[in-house]
Design a protein around this motif. Structure first.
Motif, short mmCIF file in Angstrom:
data_model
loop_
_atom_site.label_atom_id
_atom_site.label_comp_id
_atom_site.label_asym_id
_atom_site.label_seq_id
_atom_site.Cartn_x
_atom_site.Cartn_y
_atom_site.Cartn_z
N ALA A 66 80.54 128.08 142.10
CA ALA A 66 80.59 126.61 142.07
C ALA A 66 81.73 126.14 141.17
O ALA A 66 82.45 125.19 141.51
CB ALA A 66 79.26 126.04 141.58
N LEU A 67 81.91 126.81 140.04
CA LEU A 67 83.01 126.46 139.13
C LEU A 67 84.37 126.74 139.79
O LEU A 67 85.28 125.92 139.71
CB LEU A 67 82.89 127.24 137.82
CG LEU A 67 81.77 126.80 136.89
CD1 LEU A 67 81.53 127.85 135.81
CD2 LEU A 67 82.08 125.45 136.28
N ILE A 68 84.48 127.88 140.43
CA ILE A 68 85.73 128.23 141.11
C ILE A 68 86.05 127.21 142.21
O ILE A 68 87.18 126.73 142.32
CB ILE A 68 85.66 129.66 141.68
CG1 ILE A 68 85.68 130.67 140.53
CG2 ILE A 68 86.79 129.92 142.67
CD1 ILE A 68 85.30 132.07 140.93
N LEU A 69 85.04 126.88 143.02
CA LEU A 69 85.26 125.95 144.12
C LEU A 69 85.58 124.54 143.61
O LEU A 69 86.39 123.84 144.20
CB LEU A 69 84.06 125.94 145.06
CG LEU A 69 83.86 127.23 145.84
CD1 LEU A 69 82.51 127.24 146.52
CD2 LEU A 69 84.99 127.44 146.83
N CYS A 70 84.96 124.16 142.53
CA CYS A 70 85.22 122.85 141.93
C CYS A 70 86.68 122.77 141.49
O CYS A 70 87.34 121.74 141.66
CB CYS A 70 84.28 122.62 140.76
SG CYS A 70 84.38 120.96 140.08
N HIS A 71 87.16 123.84 140.96
CA HIS A 71 88.54 123.90 140.47
C HIS A 71 89.54 124.00 141.62
O HIS A 71 90.65 123.49 141.53
CB HIS A 71 88.70 125.10 139.53
CG HIS A 71 90.08 125.27 139.01
ND1 HIS A 71 90.64 124.40 138.11
CD2 HIS A 71 91.03 126.19 139.29
CE1 HIS A 71 91.88 124.79 137.83
NE2 HIS A 71 92.14 125.88 138.54
N SER A 72 89.14 124.63 142.70
CA SER A 72 90.07 124.95 143.78
C SER A 72 90.14 123.89 144.88
O SER A 72 91.09 123.90 145.65
CB SER A 72 89.68 126.28 144.42
OG SER A 72 89.67 127.30 143.47
N TYR A 73 89.13 123.07 145.00
CA TYR A 73 89.06 122.17 146.14
C TYR A 73 88.95 120.71 145.69
O TYR A 73 89.13 120.38 144.54
CB TYR A 73 87.86 122.54 147.02
CG TYR A 73 88.07 123.83 147.75
CD1 TYR A 73 87.60 125.02 147.24
CD2 TYR A 73 88.76 123.86 148.95
CE1 TYR A 73 87.80 126.22 147.90
CE2 TYR A 73 88.96 125.05 149.62
CZ TYR A 73 88.49 126.22 149.09
OH TYR A 73 88.70 127.40 149.75
N SER A 74 88.59 119.85 146.61
CA SER A 74 88.45 118.42 146.34
C SER A 74 87.30 118.15 145.38
O SER A 74 86.47 119.03 145.09
CB SER A 74 88.22 117.67 147.65
OG SER A 74 86.91 117.92 148.13
N LEU A 75 87.23 116.93 144.96
CA LEU A 75 86.18 116.53 144.02
C LEU A 75 84.78 116.57 144.63
O LEU A 75 83.80 116.49 143.90
CB LEU A 75 86.48 115.14 143.45
CG LEU A 75 87.67 115.07 142.49
CD1 LEU A 75 87.90 113.64 142.04
CD2 LEU A 75 87.46 115.99 141.30
N ASN A 76 84.69 116.72 145.95
CA ASN A 76 83.37 116.86 146.57
C ASN A 76 82.62 118.05 145.99
O ASN A 76 81.39 118.05 145.91
CB ASN A 76 83.49 117.00 148.09
CG ASN A 76 83.95 115.72 148.73
OD1 ASN A 76 83.71 114.64 148.21
ND2 ASN A 76 84.62 115.85 149.85
N TRP A 77 83.37 119.08 145.58
CA TRP A 77 82.73 120.26 145.00
C TRP A 77 82.14 119.94 143.63
O TRP A 77 81.28 120.67 143.15
CB TRP A 77 83.72 121.42 144.92
CG TRP A 77 83.99 122.01 146.27
CD1 TRP A 77 85.10 121.83 147.03
CD2 TRP A 77 83.11 122.83 147.03
NE1 TRP A 77 84.98 122.50 148.22
CE2 TRP A 77 83.76 123.13 148.25
CE3 TRP A 77 81.84 123.35 146.81
CZ2 TRP A 77 83.19 123.93 149.24
CZ3 TRP A 77 81.27 124.16 147.79
CH2 TRP A 77 81.94 124.43 148.99
N LEU A 78 82.59 118.87 143.01
CA LEU A 78 82.03 118.45 141.73
C LEU A 78 80.56 118.06 141.88
O LEU A 78 79.73 118.37 141.02
CB LEU A 78 82.84 117.30 141.14
CG LEU A 78 82.49 116.85 139.73
CD1 LEU A 78 82.65 118.00 138.74
CD2 LEU A 78 83.36 115.69 139.33
N PHE A 79 80.22 117.40 142.99
CA PHE A 79 78.83 117.05 143.24
C PHE A 79 77.98 118.32 143.43
O PHE A 79 76.84 118.38 142.98
CB PHE A 79 78.71 116.13 144.46
CG PHE A 79 79.29 114.78 144.22
CD1 PHE A 79 78.68 113.89 143.37
CD2 PHE A 79 80.46 114.41 144.85
CE1 PHE A 79 79.21 112.64 143.13
CE2 PHE A 79 81.02 113.16 144.62
CZ PHE A 79 80.39 112.27 143.75
N ASN A 80 78.53 119.29 144.11
CA ASN A 80 77.85 120.56 144.26
C ASN A 80 77.62 121.21 142.90
O ASN A 80 76.51 121.67 142.60
CB ASN A 80 78.68 121.48 145.16
CG ASN A 80 78.08 122.86 145.27
OD1 ASN A 80 76.98 123.03 145.78
ND2 ASN A 80 78.78 123.86 144.78
#
Length: 143
Positions: A66-80
């Motif tokens: 989740a941390l990796i995806l939050c850093h690598s992708y759009s802010l939508n991953w922040l909600f995840n």
């Protein structure tokens, strides 16, 4: 690993943990009330030891991805990531202390509190899996 692999790994962790939490929440925790009081401490010690091995490594992997995806992708991953963090907070602020109290012996009121408190984790994991499934179907990412 490339981006696709991180997404796949994260989805797998979420789906796995959703399955585990549903079984625990709907069958296992309520069954705590039916364990004979004299056997409860031994049963609970086994439960916590086994469950730690079943969910601990995957929860850590889910948080890391989740941390990796939050850093690598759009802010939508922040909600995840927020959902994962809420699950962790609920686990360590509610479930772990409740299990610590149950380790001293069967307490029907504490079992009911454990089940009530577990709803948050159950709903968040289930909702995240449902959203991921919709994303997979919509984008055909794995199809």
């Amino acid at each position: 690993m490339n981006s696709f692999d991180w997404v796949s790994l994260h989805f797998a962790c979420c789906f796995y943990l959703t399955g585990v939490i549903l079984v625990i929440h709907l069958t296992h925790y309520p069954a705590f009330s039916f364990i004979a009081e004299k056997d409860f401490a031994k049963f609970h010690a086994r439960h916590t030891a086994v469950m730690g091995g079943i969910v601990g490594p995957v929860m850590i992997l889910e948080l890391l991805t989740a941390l990796i995806l939050c850093h690598s992708y759009s802010l939508n991953w922040l909600f995840n990531l927020a959902g994962v963090v809420i699950i962790w907070l609920s686990t360590f602020l509610w479930s772990v202390p409740s299990h610590a109290r149950l380790s001293r012996g069967q307490d029907l009121a504490e079992i009911k509190k454990l089940v009530r408190g577990n709803w948050l984790r159950t709903v968040i994991w289930t909702a995240r899996s449902a959203l991921f499934l919709l994303l997979i179907l919509k984008t055909k990412i794995f199809l």
